[in-house]
Design a protein around this motif. Sequence first.
Motif, PDB file in Angstrom:
ATOM      1  N   ILE A 676       0.855  -1.188   0.000  1.00  0.00           N
ATOM      2  CA  ILE A 676       0.000   0.000   0.000  1.00  0.00           C
ATOM      3  C   ILE A 676       0.887   1.233   0.000  1.00  0.00           C
ATOM      4  O   ILE A 676       1.738   1.392   0.880  1.00  0.00           O
ATOM      5  CB  ILE A 676      -0.937   0.016   1.226  1.00  0.00           C
ATOM      6  N   ASP A 677       0.694   2.071  -1.004  1.00  0.00           N
ATOM      7  CA  ASP A 677       1.459   3.315  -1.098  1.00  0.00           C
ATOM      8  C   ASP A 677       0.733   4.378  -0.281  1.00  0.00           C
ATOM      9  O   ASP A 677      -0.459   4.608  -0.470  1.00  0.00           O
ATOM     10  CB  ASP A 677       1.535   3.721  -2.577  1.00  0.00           C
ATOM     11  N   ILE A 678       1.458   4.991   0.678  1.00  0.00           N
ATOM     12  CA  ILE A 678       0.834   5.958   1.595  1.00  0.00           C
ATOM     13  C   ILE A 678       1.502   7.305   1.405  1.00  0.00           C
ATOM     14  O   ILE A 678       2.728   7.425   1.559  1.00  0.00           O
ATOM     15  CB  ILE A 678       0.991   5.499   3.066  1.00  0.00           C
ATOM     16  N   GLN A 679       0.731   8.321   1.053  1.00  0.00           N
ATOM     17  CA  GLN A 679       1.303   9.640   0.856  1.00  0.00           C
ATOM     18  C   GLN A 679       0.436  10.683   1.544  1.00  0.00           C
ATOM     19  O   GLN A 679      -0.736  10.453   1.792  1.00  0.00           O
ATOM     20  CB  GLN A 679       1.396   9.957  -0.644  1.00  0.00           C
ATOM     21  N   GLY A 680       1.033  11.829   1.827  1.00  0.00           N
ATOM     22  CA  GLY A 680       0.283  12.918   2.444  1.00  0.00           C
ATOM     23  C   GLY A 680       1.056  13.495   3.617  1.00  0.00           C
ATOM     24  O   GLY A 680       1.922  12.829   4.206  1.00  0.00           O
ATOM     25  N   THR A 681       0.744  14.725   3.947  1.00  0.00           N
ATOM     26  CA  THR A 681       1.504  15.414   4.984  1.00  0.00           C
ATOM     27  C   THR A 681       1.309  14.775   6.357  1.00  0.00           C
ATOM     28  O   THR A 681       2.129  14.959   7.253  1.00  0.00           O
ATOM     29  CB  THR A 681       1.101  16.908   5.079  1.00  0.00           C
ATOM     30  N   ASP A 682       0.210  14.025   6.537  1.00  0.00           N
ATOM     31  CA  ASP A 682      -0.025  13.391   7.836  1.00  0.00           C
ATOM     32  C   ASP A 682       0.293  11.898   7.822  1.00  0.00           C
ATOM     33  O   ASP A 682      -0.163  11.150   8.703  1.00  0.00           O
ATOM     34  CB  ASP A 682      -1.484  13.587   8.261  1.00  0.00           C
ATOM     35  N   VAL A 758      -3.984  12.175   4.086  1.00  0.00           N
ATOM     36  CA  VAL A 758      -3.323  10.905   3.763  1.00  0.00           C
ATOM     37  C   VAL A 758      -4.069  10.264   2.585  1.00  0.00           C
ATOM     38  O   VAL A 758      -5.297  10.311   2.532  1.00  0.00           O
ATOM     39  CB  VAL A 758      -3.356   9.925   4.964  1.00  0.00           C
ATOM     40  N   TYR A 759      -3.303   9.702   1.661  1.00  0.00           N
ATOM     41  CA  TYR A 759      -3.904   9.020   0.504  1.00  0.00           C
ATOM     42  C   TYR A 759      -3.332   7.615   0.402  1.00  0.00           C
ATOM     43  O   TYR A 759      -2.114   7.429   0.510  1.00  0.00           O
ATOM     44  CB  TYR A 759      -3.633   9.809  -0.788  1.00  0.00           C
ATOM     45  N   LEU A 760      -4.217   6.655   0.225  1.00  0.00           N
ATOM     46  CA  LEU A 760      -3.796   5.250   0.154  1.00  0.00           C
ATOM     47  C   LEU A 760      -4.033   4.714  -1.257  1.00  0.00           C
ATOM     48  O   LEU A 760      -5.087   4.937  -1.839  1.00  0.00           O
ATOM     49  CB  LEU A 760      -4.608   4.390   1.128  1.00  0.00           C
ATOM     50  N   THR A 761      -3.045   4.017  -1.777  1.00  0.00           N
ATOM     51  CA  THR A 761      -3.196   3.394  -3.092  1.00  0.00           C
ATOM     52  C   THR A 761      -2.606   1.994  -3.027  1.00  0.00           C
ATOM     53  O   THR A 761      -1.488   1.810  -2.552  1.00  0.00           O
ATOM     54  CB  THR A 761      -2.436   4.184  -4.172  1.00  0.00           C
ATOM     55  N   THR A 762      -3.373   1.027  -3.519  1.00  0.00           N
ATOM     56  CA  THR A 762      -2.811  -0.313  -3.530  1.00  0.00           C
ATOM     57  C   THR A 762      -1.900  -0.460  -4.750  1.00  0.00           C
ATOM     58  O   THR A 762      -2.263  -0.071  -5.855  1.00  0.00           O
ATOM     59  CB  THR A 762      -3.915  -1.391  -3.529  1.00  0.00           C
ATOM     60  N   VAL A 763      -0.690  -0.996  -4.520  1.00  0.00           N
ATOM     61  CA  VAL A 763       0.263  -1.183  -5.622  1.00  0.00           C
ATOM     62  C   VAL A 763       0.771  -2.626  -5.630  1.00  0.00           C
ATOM     63  O   VAL A 763       1.849  -2.911  -6.148  1.00  0.00           O
ATOM     64  CB  VAL A 763       1.455  -0.184  -5.541  1.00  0.00           C
ATOM     65  N   THR A 764      -0.032  -3.523  -5.062  1.00  0.00           N
ATOM     66  CA  THR A 764       0.385  -4.921  -4.977  1.00  0.00           C
ATOM     67  C   THR A 764       0.724  -5.496  -6.347  1.00  0.00           C
ATOM     68  O   THR A 764       1.729  -6.183  -6.514  1.00  0.00           O
ATOM     69  CB  THR A 764      -0.747  -5.758  -4.337  1.00  0.00           C
ATOM     70  N   ASP A 765      -0.131  -5.223  -7.327  1.00  0.00           N
ATOM     71  CA  ASP A 765       0.105  -5.806  -8.647  1.00  0.00           C
ATOM     72  C   ASP A 765       1.164  -5.053  -9.439  1.00  0.00           C
ATOM     73  O   ASP A 765       1.793  -5.616 -10.324  1.00  0.00           O
ATOM     74  CB  ASP A 765      -1.206  -5.821  -9.445  1.00  0.00           C
ATOM     75  N   GLN A 766       1.326  -3.774  -9.119  1.00  0.00           N
ATOM     76  CA  GLN A 766       2.251  -2.958  -9.900  1.00  0.00           C
ATOM     77  C   GLN A 766       3.714  -3.315  -9.619  1.00  0.00           C
ATOM     78  O   GLN A 766       4.569  -3.209 -10.493  1.00  0.00           O
ATOM     79  CB  GLN A 766       2.037  -1.469  -9.613  1.00  0.00           C
TER      80      GLN A 766
END
Lengths: 1003, 91
Positions: A676-682, A758-766
């Motif tokens: 899981i890619d986690i981005q954001g200032t928090d 915070v933004y979550l993106t699944t990158v399991t397949d990538q």
Amino acid sequence: MSKNLRINKNNFIDQTIRISFKFNGQKLFGFKGDTLASALLANDIHLVGRSFKYHRPRGIMTCGSEEPNAIVQIGNDPSSTEPNVRATEIELYEGLEAYSQNCWPSVNFDIGGINNFLSPLLPAGFYYKTFMWPASFWEKYEFFIRHSAGLGKSPTKPDTDLYDHQYAHCDVLIIGGGISGILSAKLAAEKGLNTILIDDKNCLGGSTIYQEDDCFKINNDYSNKWLKKEIDNFKNYPNLLIKKRTSLAAFHGYNYLLAKENLTDHLGANERKNKIRQRLWKIRAKKVVIATGSIERPLIFNNNDRPGILLSSSIKKYIDFFGVKNGNEISLFTNNDSAYETAISLNKSGVKVNTIIDIRENSTSSLVKKIQKIGINILWGHTIVNTNGYKRIKSINVQKLSANGESVVGKRIKINCDCLGMSGGWTPMVHLFTQSGGKLKFKDKDYIFIPDMNKSPSDQISVGSCNGNFELDDLISNTIKNIKIFLDLDKTIYDNLNVVCSKESEKRNIWLLPSDKPLSKTKPFLDFQNDSTAKDVKLALREGFKSIEHVKRYTTTGMGTDQGKLSNMHALGIIADTTGTNMGDLGTTTFRPPFTPLTFGSIVGRNVGEFFDHTRKTAIHDWHVENNAKFENVGQWKRAWYFPKNNETMFQAVQRESKAARDGAGILDASTLGKIDIQGTDASEFLNRVYTNAWSKLAIGKCRYGLMLNEDGMVYDDGVTTRLGENHYIMTTTTGGAANVLSKLEDYLQTEWPELDVYLTTVTDQYSTISICGPRSKNIVKKIIPDLDLSDVNFPHMSFKNSKIDNVNCRIMRISFTGEHSYEINIQSNYAKDVWIKCMEAGKEFNITPYGTETMHLLRAEKGFIITGQDTDGTLTPSDLQMDWIIGKKKYDFIGKRSLYRSDTIREDRKQLVGLLTEDPLEVLEEGAQLVEDINKKPVEMLGHVTSSYFSPNLKKSIALAVVRSGKKLKGKRLIVPMENKNINVTITDTVFYDKENKRLNA
Amino acid sequence: MFIINCPYCGERDQSEFSCGGEAHIERPKQPTELSDDQWAEYLFMRKNIKGIQFERWNHAHGCRKWFNVVRDTSNDKIHAVYKMGERPPLK
């Protein structure tokens, strides 16, 4: 032996196309348009099966889906044979083979028929009462009961037919193509609405389409002629879709309906090839019109089940629609005017009607007058007290009814007949209305339950005889009136119809007709398939059953494949009469879908074989296949399990792989781990809240292991998260938990902490992940990426570097699930297989060994690392796992923190994770085995169980992890693992078996 | 199988959604200050009403957004759909 009972007149059977078929091995002929039932009757075959309990001979009784007796086995191919098919519904096709059910050795000579003579010993609840004790004998009883019970035989091989699903959306769905359905469809189509009309038959028009008599006229035309013109006119409506041979199976909430369309069941074998057999329609309709009509009721009298006894309306359909007479000397038994219609049809076709027995004292309708004019004998106020004939009715005994209808008086009259039609009135088909959640109301005058439109659960309406309108003029005027309101129509093409029909004026209803013998000496059948009689229902009431649902189950009334469509009403009536209850207060039993049985094939559709579920494969999967990997399923993933060489067993392969990984180098495809890619200032604050340990101070470029709990404090998932940048992390989860972790985190972000950026993106397949471990892993990575500084100072354990392999960006992490010096290469999945092969080539000189999940599990167990879901089961806290070190005690809050000091979670006697060593180092424990202290103390106290167990090739002994009550305090204690043949002595140890000082991480 | 009007996507079949149980149970801001009983009340206690119930739903096979639904559990009629953080109607 067989006679031809076909008459030469009618528009529905094509007598130019002869069709051959076999029944119980005998070759017979019918015509195109026949059902199996009509073709059998044309060959003078009434006896088609044996009843379920008493094995009494039974014949075709109806002409539709309500048929209780004529259920046959179709075909004998082990993959396509079909049991419990109603002969009245299956269309005849060339080569059809059908067999009687529930009889041995044959339907004519059935040994089980002895049950008929034992019937006084087999009352309701016989099986419940007799086989109760001794309880331990039940298994033996069950074997015999199951063998003597059961109707058809299931196919034994996989179904080779094709099935399909299709969605449909429409403005109006009309269920039933009888006259009220046709009128409704016409009005909906005329308004321009997107309309679907479905009917379970291959011919529209219901029973009106063969109703040709002066007594029934519309606009001065015979009702059938008028209706035929209306149907022919349907082709002018492109917005009307007509689906024949389609039966409505279920009516769910929000006007969601399932219907099964038969596409090839009426075709010969040659025409079926490569075609879809059945299609399940999933229909969403804005509005639904139920026009399912009604089913004629039998009458309940002594021996009312003999072959040759049919519903009166079915006799009419067989003569008028199929051109088949059911006998040469027919009598009719009725409590209403419908039987007179049958008599007129029979008379018109030259079939002799002996006598009409009518329980009413009189009737003055035009139908009755017509019969009186013809001169057919009518016995008013009489009832049948018995029928004679074993395999076919031969005669009936008739007596006059007393004024109150409770007994018979006068002399017994014997009347010969080879066929008897019975008519007990009509039951509206309200099944679909109640399936959708509708409530019924009881109409006292007609003894029927009809839909209570005020309690309609969705935008729907019931019209026609399923709404209790039985007479043609009422039916048409009410249907038009109600559809006008329902579809918001001003004027319609049917506003000035002139309808003429016979009107019924007299009614008399007796649910259980009396005999000259006491009830105990008679057999008045209610449920013909399950052989339950009025006696059984009365017995159940005497024994204290009050609820109709209980009486139903105790007597099995209405529990056959026909679900009591014929006589559930009589059962209710008899209960009401016996208990002095109003039928409306009694209510009905619950009608559940499907209305008629569905095939499993149509339910499953195309979701069979490889389409049953998604299969997820890693980008490196093909290499594993080429290299002889055995796979295991982890969720939807196929994961390489182990790589056997030269006929190795699984044990041998895993031992070799595990040794190689610690001696030289091992390589694992870890791509299935959730990412899981986690981005954001928090992002850092977010991780602080979801993991038990602290994250704010993790430096960029560093990795950390985290444990995630549920709010109840129990371990939920774990994995390593890496800080890629100031506001950027990548989290790994377990393979199986990936989707759940993501949705749990999304849940908290959206609902509890919307203030966090915070933004979550699944990158399991990538991204694919290649893990290389072992003392030579460094040499291999050095060969692949020569310019990367791999020194422990610049690239220590638990850190990460961005790098490139052949100009492709990749992330290299130094993390280890085996305890060895390890690297994880994360690379875009498109390049993963090439990089894997590159690693294999580079590692050749260091004996790089591919290993699968089993070796991974063994290696981590040597190190005492847990696998969530294997060593944990949702009941263990971090402290139970001896992982107190991972709890950020200084943190104010995180998910599950408060639960860690609830009275229950701080108990010292919780089950806790420990290591186990066996006394005999070669003895490997079974996972799941119980742990006990004292085997002699009864009851034996279970202290815990083994969660992971392996033979360690590196330690040359058996090791195991287990959860044990108060385990943390029991180090060194000896326990027993009791097995089937032996007791194994074990000692509780530390959970870490190998390299306790973690020296190998930097080796 | 009912139809849910996702506030972000519109009407969709129920099979696209997953239910998250009773709505408007806020996670305590200061869990450490709660007694065992108070924490258990938040953790375990959920209503299971026959009739009008306020529920959380997630458009799991769609936009992945959470939102609230007012549903009559006796007949599955949905009386209102509103976003997280919005005031519940009829309450």
